[in-house]
Structure formats: C-alpha cells, structure tokens
Design a protein around this motif. Structure first.
Motif, mmCIF file in Angstrom:
data_model
loop_
_atom_site.group_PDB
_atom_site.id
_atom_site.type_symbol
_atom_site.label_atom_id
_atom_site.label_comp_id
_atom_site.label_asym_id
_atom_site.label_seq_id
_atom_site.Cartn_x
_atom_site.Cartn_y
_atom_site.Cartn_z
ATOM 1 N N UNK A 17 0.837 -1.195 0.000
ATOM 2 C CA UNK A 17 0.000 0.000 0.000
ATOM 3 C C UNK A 17 0.872 1.246 0.000
ATOM 4 N N UNK A 18 0.469 2.203 -0.823
ATOM 5 C CA UNK A 18 1.119 3.508 -0.874
ATOM 6 C C UNK A 18 0.017 4.554 -0.784
ATOM 7 N N UNK A 19 -0.278 4.961 0.440
ATOM 8 C CA UNK A 19 -1.431 5.826 0.643
ATOM 9 C C UNK A 19 -2.699 5.060 0.363
ATOM 10 N N UNK A 20 -3.516 5.593 -0.543
ATOM 11 C CA UNK A 20 -4.759 4.916 -0.912
ATOM 12 C C UNK A 20 -4.572 3.940 -2.063
ATOM 13 N N UNK A 21 -3.377 3.888 -2.629
ATOM 14 C CA UNK A 21 -3.116 3.048 -3.783
ATOM 15 C C UNK A 21 -2.503 1.721 -3.366
ATOM 16 N N UNK A 22 -3.003 0.646 -3.949
ATOM 17 C CA UNK A 22 -2.452 -0.690 -3.704
ATOM 18 C C UNK A 22 -1.887 -1.199 -5.018
ATOM 19 N N UNK A 23 -0.634 -1.637 -4.981
ATOM 20 C CA UNK A 23 0.010 -2.146 -6.191
ATOM 21 C C UNK A 23 0.930 -3.300 -5.825
ATOM 22 N N UNK A 24 1.488 -3.946 -6.829
ATOM 23 C CA UNK A 24 2.368 -5.080 -6.606
ATOM 24 C C UNK A 24 3.768 -4.629 -6.222
ATOM 25 N N UNK A 25 4.402 -5.387 -5.348
ATOM 26 C CA UNK A 25 5.763 -5.104 -4.905
ATOM 27 C C UNK A 25 6.718 -5.211 -6.094
ATOM 28 N N UNK A 26 7.431 -4.146 -6.375
ATOM 29 C CA UNK A 26 8.330 -4.128 -7.539
ATOM 30 C C UNK A 26 9.454 -5.149 -7.411
ATOM 31 N N UNK A 27 9.906 -5.400 -6.187
ATOM 32 C CA UNK A 27 10.964 -6.383 -5.988
ATOM 33 C C UNK A 27 10.511 -7.786 -6.350
ATOM 34 N N UNK A 28 9.284 -8.138 -5.970
ATOM 35 C CA UNK A 28 8.769 -9.464 -6.306
ATOM 36 C C UNK A 28 8.535 -9.576 -7.806
ATOM 37 N N UNK A 29 8.022 -8.502 -8.411
ATOM 38 C CA UNK A 29 7.845 -8.517 -9.862
ATOM 39 C C UNK A 29 9.173 -8.758 -10.574
ATOM 40 N N UNK A 30 10.227 -8.142 -10.060
ATOM 41 C CA UNK A 30 11.545 -8.346 -10.671
ATOM 42 C C UNK A 30 11.979 -9.801 -10.539
ATOM 43 N N UNK A 31 11.712 -10.422 -9.374
ATOM 44 C CA UNK A 31 12.039 -11.842 -9.201
ATOM 45 C C UNK A 31 11.321 -12.694 -10.252
ATOM 46 N N UNK A 32 10.032 -12.428 -10.438
ATOM 47 C CA UNK A 32 9.250 -13.236 -11.362
ATOM 48 C C UNK A 32 9.688 -13.017 -12.804
ATOM 49 N N UNK A 33 10.017 -11.773 -13.146
ATOM 50 C CA UNK A 33 10.482 -11.496 -14.509
ATOM 51 C C UNK A 33 11.798 -12.209 -14.802
ATOM 52 N N UNK A 34 12.591 -12.435 -13.756
ATOM 53 C CA UNK A 34 13.867 -13.118 -13.946
ATOM 54 C C UNK A 34 13.692 -14.610 -14.235
ATOM 55 N N UNK A 35 12.540 -15.167 -13.878
ATOM 56 C CA UNK A 35 12.360 -16.614 -14.031
ATOM 57 C C UNK A 35 11.222 -16.981 -14.969
ATOM 58 N N UNK A 36 10.444 -16.000 -15.484
ATOM 59 C CA UNK A 36 9.251 -16.374 -16.236
ATOM 60 C C UNK A 36 9.539 -16.957 -17.609
#
Length: 292
Positions: free
Chosen positions: A50-69
C-alpha cells in the motif's frame, strides 16, 4: 523410434509437472526450489503493498518473477476475488491481477470456489458456495467473463467447508462438474481439502472421485495443516502427509489423468519451522515419484 519413445507417443496424457507456491521476498528459498519445479504459483494479494490509498504489486517481487518467467511457468492463484459474492467480486483483486498480467508471462490463473465478502464487508474467512442452481449460474457467468478478459485458462479450486452445508441442488462433485462444463473453466483439485472435509463433515472421498469429471482437472494441490478442537484446518503449515500423497497419486492415475501439474503449497510464515532444505527435499521427492 525406440520403445520408450513409442510408448510416449501412444500416451495422450500430458507430462506431469511439479509446482510450488512462492510469495516472494525469499531468494534463498527460491534458489533451492527452482531446480525441482516446473511451475511457480504466486498470489497477487501477498505481493501487494500500500502507498497511501493506492495498492500495487511489490516491484521487488515482480523483478524476481520477470527473472524466471522464461525459465519456469508462472501461474496465479488468488484468494480474495470472492467470485461467489452476490453483490460482485473484488475490484481491488482485479486491479492487482491486471498489473501482474501486464508485466509477467502467466500460463493460467485460478481462484477458490467460494466467497470472502457479503454486502461489501470482508468476512475474515472464506466460505464455500451453496450448491444451488442460482450459485452455479452466477459462478459460471463470472468464470466465463474472466476467460474472455484475460485470454488464458482460468481454474477454480474446491475449498474446505468451514460450516455444514445448507440444502443443495448438487452434490460436491456435481457442482464442480456443472460449473466447469457450462463455463469452460478448468478445475484445481486440492486433495488435502478433501481430507479435511472427510474428517470434519464425513465426505465420502471415493464417491466424490467416482462422480467427478476428471477431464476438467488441470492442477492438483497437496498441503498439510493442523488440528484444532478436533477439526482439521486448511492451514498450510506442514509437509504433506504420506496419505495425502497417496490420495493424489490415486487421483492422477484414476480420475485426473489429463492434469498437468501437482503443486505443493505452504504459507511463508511456515518456512522457518519447515526449513528450506525440507521444502526442497519434498519437491525433489515429488519430482522422482511415479505419479502415473
């Protein structure tokens, strides 16, 4: 063509892969698991920040997944879509799923066949759908819409019945058959959930399997939880029991003969107690087992 190749050519069943749940933020565990699996199962809600009222995906986890997808298949398994809520599903979950689908190559996505909200209020628990004609029609329409929206296969998972059932138009297996048949979605069969329902509500597992149309089952789940006040709880905190693995093997050989993957699920909170080595060893044993 040698004899093994001829046998494989005659066998219409897909090769069975091994999968594991992973919620990010533990690269040491991921490194130990990757050699033993074909599929990584992720849950958008556990990747959210959460970033204030906005909810988004953790960029670090996205980077992990992009490295293995490109090396491993990524599949999505949600917990908060609430596909069975009478007043609509969760827009927050769909926002997270949109974000994930835009950035990571996803083979298919799935949800639990239940609901977590009533009249817009979160229950704090997931409840199984009443097995009525009206419920089947509601879920069927939503499952069809999800397939059209994302253009990849969508699966629904049988969940543990927390409370006794209300009067029903379908049996447990009949309800799954109807939703999958009429929507075109696939199914996840969680065999530990079946064991929980057997223990808690006297589900006849063999009768359930005899009625289930296994052609819809694309994925199996194995897990293990705890007992509390005499009830078996679907809390993924332990290594699968031998009886769960044996039941999964029966399902794969006799019912879900076209399933593509068997997934070991556990909560990240359970990792310190289980240990990275034990998790990796379980996956290695799953890889070596002759499931079919």
């Amino acid at each position: 063509m040698n004899s093994a190749a001829k046998l494989a050519a005659r066998d219409p069943r897909p090769a069975l892969g091994v999968g594991v749940s992973y919620e990010g933020r533990d690269p040491a565990l991921l490194e130990m698991m990757l050699p033993h699996v074909d599929i990584i199962e992720v849950t958008p809600e556990t990747m959210a920040v959460a970033d204030g009222d906005k909810i988004s995906l953790d960029k670090g986890i996205l980077a992990e997944l992009k490295n293995i997808d490109r090396e491993k298949n990524i599949v999505v398994h949600g917990v908060s879509l609430s596909i069975g809520s009478h007043d609509g599903w969760s827009p927050t979950y769909l926002h997270l799923l949109d974000e994930l689908m835009d950035q990571v190559r996803v083979r298919w996505h799935s949800e639990h066949l239940g609901y977590t909200r009533v009249d817009g209020e979160h229950l704090g628990i997931m409840l199984a759908m009443p097995r009525t004609e009206q419920s089947a029609e509601l879920v069927t329409q939503r499952a069809w819409c999800l397939q059209q929206r994302y253009g990849v296969p969508f699966l629904l998972e049988n969940i543990v019945h927390v409370v006794p059932d209300c009067p029903a138009d379908y049996s447990d297996a009949g309800f799954l058959n109807a939703v999958a048949r009429d929507s075109g979605c696939g199914l996840i069969l969680d065999v530990y959930n079946l064991e929980c329902d057997e223990h808690n509500h006297a589900l006849d597992i063999q009768a359930f399997l005899a009625e289930l149309d296994g052609r819809h089952v694309k994925e199996l789940h194995v897990a293990c939880g705890v007992q509390h006040n005499g009830l078996m709880l679907d809390v993924h905190s332990r290594l699968p029991r031998p009886c769960t693995m044996d039941l999964a093997q029966q399902v794969l050989r006799e019912v879900a003969t076209e399933a593509e993957v068997i997934v070991f699920e556990f909560m990240p909170e359970a990792v310190p107690g289980l240990g990275n080595a034990a998790i990796a060893d379980t996956l290695q044993q799953m890889r070596q087992r002759e499931w079919r």
